[in-house]
Design a protein around this motif. Structure first.
Motif, PDB file in Angstrom:
ATOM      1  N   TYR A  18       0.715  -1.645  -0.467  1.00  0.00           N
ATOM      2  CA  TYR A  18       0.171   0.206  -0.155  1.00  0.00           C
ATOM      3  C   TYR A  18       0.966   1.657  -0.280  1.00  0.00           C
ATOM      4  N   GLY A  19       0.255   2.288  -0.053  1.00  0.00           N
ATOM      5  CA  GLY A  19       1.189   3.844  -0.673  1.00  0.00           C
ATOM      6  C   GLY A  19      -0.267   4.472  -0.155  1.00  0.00           C
ATOM      7  N   ILE A  20       0.259   5.678   0.241  1.00  0.00           N
ATOM      8  CA  ILE A  20      -0.512   6.844   0.816  1.00  0.00           C
ATOM      9  C   ILE A  20       0.364   8.373  -0.114  1.00  0.00           C
ATOM     10  N   TYR A  21      -0.619   9.136  -0.651  1.00  0.00           N
ATOM     11  CA  TYR A  21      -0.749  10.902  -0.636  1.00  0.00           C
ATOM     12  C   TYR A  21      -0.624  11.499   0.264  1.00  0.00           C
ATOM     13  N   ARG A  22      -0.618  12.413   0.013  1.00  0.00           N
ATOM     14  CA  ARG A  22       0.041  13.500   0.814  1.00  0.00           C
ATOM     15  C   ARG A  22      -1.245  14.160   2.370  1.00  0.00           C
ATOM     16  N   ASP A  23      -2.406  14.141   0.835  1.00  0.00           N
ATOM     17  CA  ASP A  23      -4.128  14.186   0.786  1.00  0.00           C
ATOM     18  C   ASP A  23      -4.380  13.044   1.169  1.00  0.00           C
ATOM     19  N   GLY A  24      -3.865  12.059   1.931  1.00  0.00           N
ATOM     20  CA  GLY A  24      -4.759  11.160   2.532  1.00  0.00           C
ATOM     21  C   GLY A  24      -5.453  10.163   1.764  1.00  0.00           C
ATOM     22  N   THR A  25      -5.228   9.972   0.606  1.00  0.00           N
ATOM     23  CA  THR A  25      -5.221   8.675  -0.530  1.00  0.00           C
ATOM     24  C   THR A  25      -4.480   7.952  -0.514  1.00  0.00           C
ATOM     25  N   VAL A  26      -5.384   6.334  -0.169  1.00  0.00           N
ATOM     26  CA  VAL A  26      -4.352   5.414   0.360  1.00  0.00           C
ATOM     27  C   VAL A  26      -4.688   4.323  -1.571  1.00  0.00           C
ATOM     28  N   VAL A  27      -4.014   3.775  -1.939  1.00  0.00           N
ATOM     29  CA  VAL A  27      -3.552   3.200  -3.349  1.00  0.00           C
ATOM     30  C   VAL A  27      -3.414   1.952  -2.939  1.00  0.00           C
ATOM     31  N   ASN A  28      -3.847   0.579  -3.036  1.00  0.00           N
ATOM     32  CA  ASN A  28      -3.130  -0.653  -3.618  1.00  0.00           C
ATOM     33  C   ASN A  28      -2.268  -0.685  -4.694  1.00  0.00           C
ATOM     34  N   LEU A  29      -1.030  -0.788  -4.113  1.00  0.00           N
ATOM     35  CA  LEU A  29       0.480  -1.166  -5.079  1.00  0.00           C
ATOM     36  C   LEU A  29       0.007  -2.415  -6.240  1.00  0.00           C
ATOM     37  N   GLU A  30      -0.153  -3.336  -5.700  1.00  0.00           N
ATOM     38  CA  GLU A  30      -0.455  -5.213  -6.099  1.00  0.00           C
ATOM     39  C   GLU A  30      -1.426  -4.593  -7.506  1.00  0.00           C
ATOM     40  N   ILE A  31      -2.783  -4.194  -7.243  1.00  0.00           N
ATOM     41  CA  ILE A  31      -3.823  -3.774  -8.222  1.00  0.00           C
ATOM     42  C   ILE A  31      -3.418  -2.090  -8.218  1.00  0.00           C
ATOM     43  N   PRO A  32      -2.986  -1.225  -9.070  1.00  0.00           N
ATOM     44  CA  PRO A  32      -3.080   0.223  -8.824  1.00  0.00           C
ATOM     45  C   PRO A  32      -4.874   0.637  -8.926  1.00  0.00           C
ATOM     46  N   MET A  33      -4.741   0.826  -7.513  1.00  0.00           N
ATOM     47  CA  MET A  33      -5.999   0.959  -7.323  1.00  0.00           C
ATOM     48  C   MET A  33      -6.452   1.421  -6.341  1.00  0.00           C
ATOM     49  N   THR A  34      -7.102   3.038  -6.346  1.00  0.00           N
ATOM     50  CA  THR A  34      -7.500   3.647  -5.017  1.00  0.00           C
ATOM     51  C   THR A  34      -8.556   3.227  -3.804  1.00  0.00           C
ATOM     52  N   MET A  35      -7.564   2.917  -2.720  1.00  0.00           N
ATOM     53  CA  MET A  35      -8.587   2.423  -1.738  1.00  0.00           C
ATOM     54  C   MET A  35      -9.508   3.340  -1.523  1.00  0.00           C
ATOM     55  N   HIS A  36     -10.930   2.802  -1.256  1.00  0.00           N
ATOM     56  CA  HIS A  36     -12.464   3.358  -0.959  1.00  0.00           C
ATOM     57  C   HIS A  36     -12.448   3.585   0.859  1.00  0.00           C
ATOM     58  N   SER A  37     -12.361   4.759   1.095  1.00  0.00           N
ATOM     59  CA  SER A  37     -12.723   4.686   2.851  1.00  0.00           C
ATOM     60  C   SER A  37     -13.637   4.594   3.108  1.00  0.00           C
ATOM     61  N   TYR A  38     -14.093   4.788   4.549  1.00  0.00           N
ATOM     62  CA  TYR A  38     -15.716   5.161   5.342  1.00  0.00           C
ATOM     63  C   TYR A  38     -15.283   5.986   6.440  1.00  0.00           C
ATOM     64  N   TYR A  39     -16.630   6.087   6.790  1.00  0.00           N
ATOM     65  CA  TYR A  39     -16.683   7.082   8.292  1.00  0.00           C
ATOM     66  C   TYR A  39     -17.494   6.076   8.901  1.00  0.00           C
ATOM     67  N   LYS A  40     -16.529   5.480  10.237  1.00  0.00           N
ATOM     68  CA  LYS A  40     -17.422   4.735  11.380  1.00  0.00           C
ATOM     69  C   LYS A  40     -16.360   5.741  12.574  1.00  0.00           C
ATOM     70  N   ARG A  41     -18.458   5.874  13.312  1.00  0.00           N
ATOM     71  CA  ARG A  41     -18.321   6.631  14.474  1.00  0.00           C
ATOM     72  C   ARG A  41     -17.941   8.649  13.942  1.00  0.00           C
ATOM     73  N   GLY A  42     -17.924   8.573  12.710  1.00  0.00           N
ATOM     74  CA  GLY A  42     -17.592  10.506  12.897  1.00  0.00           C
ATOM     75  C   GLY A  42     -16.273  10.250  12.207  1.00  0.00           C
ATOM     76  N   VAL A  43     -15.032   9.335  12.494  1.00  0.00           N
ATOM     77  CA  VAL A  43     -14.206   9.443  11.657  1.00  0.00           C
ATOM     78  C   VAL A  43     -13.535   8.389  10.595  1.00  0.00           C
ATOM     79  N   LYS A  44     -13.121   9.741   9.828  1.00  0.00           N
ATOM     80  CA  LYS A  44     -12.686   9.005   8.151  1.00  0.00           C
ATOM     81  C   LYS A  44     -11.539   7.198   8.099  1.00  0.00           C
ATOM     82  N   VAL A  45     -12.045   6.671   8.145  1.00  0.00           N
ATOM     83  CA  VAL A  45     -11.061   4.667   8.085  1.00  0.00           C
ATOM     84  C   VAL A  45     -10.894   4.394   7.424  1.00  0.00           C
TER      85      VAL A  45
END
Length: 168
Positions: A18-45
């Motif tokens: 996995y890799g992360i950009y400075r803006d918080g975007t997480v990418v899966n490097l094995e399959i070049p794809m952006t990971m989707h985040s979700y909110y849990k108890r008001g926090v982006k996870v």
């Protein structure tokens, strides 16, 4: 978005998965794809898959782990949580700092007020003074600019009625 990501290396996760950009975007490097985040108890996870388990971690803490180095004072104060410096701005590596749970609670209590006055800082300042924080550190933690005000509370020149309840 910056064109360079930083590999994420944690216990149980490969550094090249996995890799992360400075803006918080997480990418899966094995399959070049952006990971989707979700909110849990008001926090982006984000959920990352490791060798034998899945790790669910807040984006803010992940950014702090990768981009914000801990100082010796952070280690001394057991700062293991991360918080946005300015909650009105977007999540970014430049807008994050390390705090401990006690500091986070004090900061969130202050931020819960609609209009913030100097008098709203008296009790948090006294609580931090009681725990051995110095004036500069209190100003840094609470993002409070008035060092003289904190010094006057510390020397009990102002707000004596409130500060006498605290032992510092």
């Amino acid at each position: 978005m910056d064109n360079r990501y930083t590999p994420i290396s944690m216990d149980g996760i490969d550094g090249d998965r996995y890799g992360i950009y400075r803006d918080g975007t997480v990418v899966n490097l094995e399959i070049p794809m952006t990971m989707h985040s979700y909110y849990k108890r008001g926090v982006k996870v984000i959920e990352l898959s490791g060798f034998k388990r899945k790790i669910e971690i807040p984006i803010i803490k992940l950014l702090a782990m990768v981009y914000v180095p801990k100082s010796a004072l952070d280690e001394k104060r057991n700062r293991d949580s991360a918080i946005l410096i300015d909650p009105n701005k977007k999540i970014n590596a430049d807008n994050i700092k390390w705090v401990n749970k006690f500091e986070k609670k004090l900061i969130n209590d202050i931020r819960s007020n609609e209009i913030i006055y100097n008098s709203d800082y008296v009790v948090p300042i006294c609580k931090l003074l009681e725990r051995g924080y110095d004036v500069d550190e209190i100003c840094y933690v609470l993002q409070f600019k008035n060092r003289l005000y904190v010094s006057n509370i510390k020397n009990r020149r102002i707000h004596k009625d409130i500060s006498k309840k605290y032992k510092f």
